[in-house]
Scaffold this active site. Structure first.
Site, PDB file in Angstrom:
ATOM      1  N   ARG A 173      -0.378   4.581  13.135  1.00 10.77           N
ATOM      2  CA  ARG A 173       0.746   4.131  13.983  1.00 10.77           C
ATOM      3  C   ARG A 173       0.288   3.951  15.416  1.00 10.77           C
ATOM      4  NH1 ARG A 173       4.934   6.533  10.780  1.00 10.77           N
ATOM      5  NH2 ARG A 173       4.444   5.538   8.800  1.00 10.77           N
ATOM      6  N   ARG A 180       0.826  -1.188   0.000  1.00 12.74           N
ATOM      7  CA  ARG A 180       0.000   0.000   0.000  1.00 12.74           C
ATOM      8  C   ARG A 180       0.872   1.254   0.000  1.00 12.74           C
ATOM      9  NH1 ARG A 180      -2.640   1.714   4.589  1.00 12.74           N
ATOM     10  NH2 ARG A 180      -4.147   3.257   3.919  1.00 12.74           N
ATOM     11  N   LYS A 201       3.887  -8.312  11.584  1.00  8.09           N
ATOM     12  CA  LYS A 201       3.158  -8.441  10.319  1.00  8.09           C
ATOM     13  C   LYS A 201       3.293  -9.837   9.717  1.00  8.09           C
ATOM     14  CE  LYS A 201       1.981  -5.853   6.228  1.00  8.09           C
ATOM     15  NZ  LYS A 201       1.670  -4.497   5.797  1.00  8.09           N
TER      16      LYS A 201
HETATM   17  C1  BTN Z   1       0.587  -4.053   2.225  1.00  8.62           C
HETATM   18  O1  BTN Z   1       0.618  -4.537   3.354  1.00  8.62           O
HETATM   19  O2  BTN Z   1       1.048  -2.942   1.999  1.00  8.62           O
HETATM   20  C2  BTN Z   1      -0.074  -4.841   1.126  1.00  8.62           C
HETATM   21  C3  BTN Z   1       0.815  -5.918   0.576  1.00  8.62           C
HETATM   22  C4  BTN Z   1       0.170  -6.741  -0.519  1.00  8.62           C
HETATM   23  C5  BTN Z   1       1.133  -7.722  -1.152  1.00  8.62           C
HETATM   24  C6  BTN Z   1       0.481  -8.616  -2.170  1.00  8.62           C
HETATM   25  S1  BTN Z   1       1.525  -9.928  -2.695  1.00  8.62           S
HETATM   26  C7  BTN Z   1       0.402 -10.333  -3.979  1.00  8.62           C
HETATM   27  C8  BTN Z   1      -0.095  -9.027  -4.550  1.00  8.62           C
HETATM   28  N1  BTN Z   1       0.793  -8.541  -5.597  1.00  8.62           N
HETATM   29  C9  BTN Z   1       1.420  -7.418  -5.230  1.00  8.62           C
HETATM   30  O3  BTN Z   1       2.264  -6.816  -5.940  1.00  8.62           O
HETATM   31  N2  BTN Z   1       1.030  -7.040  -4.005  1.00  8.62           N
HETATM   32  C10 BTN Z   1       0.033  -7.943  -3.461  1.00  8.62           C
END
Ligand code: BTN
Length: 238
Positions: free
Chosen positions: A237, A38, A103
């Protein structure tokens, strides 16, 4: 329903976006060279028996009602893991899957081009299953693997359960809206009753987590009353 399994891709979300979106199409990869998180962040995605997947979901819901979608996806993942005996997994609004403050995974919901006949939604999920410690240095937050919570966890079982739970949660979201998940959310809400800071550009707003509203907006209890916070560009946060 299409299934595409990749050894290597840039990002499963990107693959679904640029190489033919379809409803219920699932792209799964072993490695992502440009996995994204994100707010423009990177999602470290080594070959490590982790899960990187994206599901195409076409919906007739108006975009204003999609605010709660990543929360519903989070609930689906928590339930999928619970069925496999992994308990006490929480969600940090709006998209972090966490265990005791570390996480375990993340969710990235994106919209894709064509709006004819509904919205094309890409639901991306990354879960640390056996993340190699060699990747640890490049991750900028405290993280944990599913394997540490359940040493005999089967990645295949996690994948199957996540897909099943996603299907049923998305169906309920379409027909009954986020409101029908509000009580369930309370059970997994890591921020409930905790002191949090909302970062919005250069602004910081301090308060206490007070759950979410019927659309999935975060409710921050401040000295001046309850302020709803929308996902967009904010970060939260402790
Ligand atoms: C986050 O926590 O910021 C979200 C992470 C999301 C990761 C997944 S892995 C599969 C899909 N493809 C990506 O490029 N991102 C999501």
């Amino acid at each position: 329903n299409e299934l595409e399994v990749r050894l290597i891709t840039d990002s499963t979300n990107e693959a679904l976006k640029s190489e033919g979106f379809a409803h219920n199409k699932l792209v799964v990869a072993e490695y992502q060279s440009a996995g994204r998180g994100r707010r423009g962040r990177q999602w470290v995605s080594p070959i490590a028996s982790n899960l990187y997947l994206s599901l195409g979901w076409k919906t007739q819901l108006p975009v204003q009602q999609l605010g709660g979608l990543s929360l519903v996806v989070g609930l689906a993942i928590v339930n999928a893991l619970k069925q496999l005996g992994v308990k006490d997994v929480e969600v940090k609004w709006p998209n972090d899957i966490r265990y005791q403050g570390r996480k375990l995974g993340g969710i990235l919901v994106e919209l894709s081009g064509d709006m004819v006949g509904g919205l094309n939604v890409i639901i991306g999920v990354g879960l640390n299953v056996h993340m190699a410690s060699v990747a640890a240095d490049s991750i900028d937050q405290d993280w944990i693997n599913l394997q540490e919570l359940k040493p005999d966890i089967s990645r295949q079982a996690v994948l199957i359960n996540v897909i099943k739970q996603l299907q049923s949660h998305l169906e309920q979201f379409s027909s009954e809206g986020f409101e029908s998940f509000q009580a369930d959310w309370r059970q997994v809400d890591e921020c409930f009753n905790k002191k949090v800071s909302i970062l919005q550009g250069d602004d910081v707003i301090n308060g206490v987590g007070a759950g979410v509203d019927t659309n999935g907006a975060f409710l921050l209890q401040t000295g001046k009353g309850i302020k709803p916070v929308y996902a967009g560009e904010v970060s939260l946060r402790f």
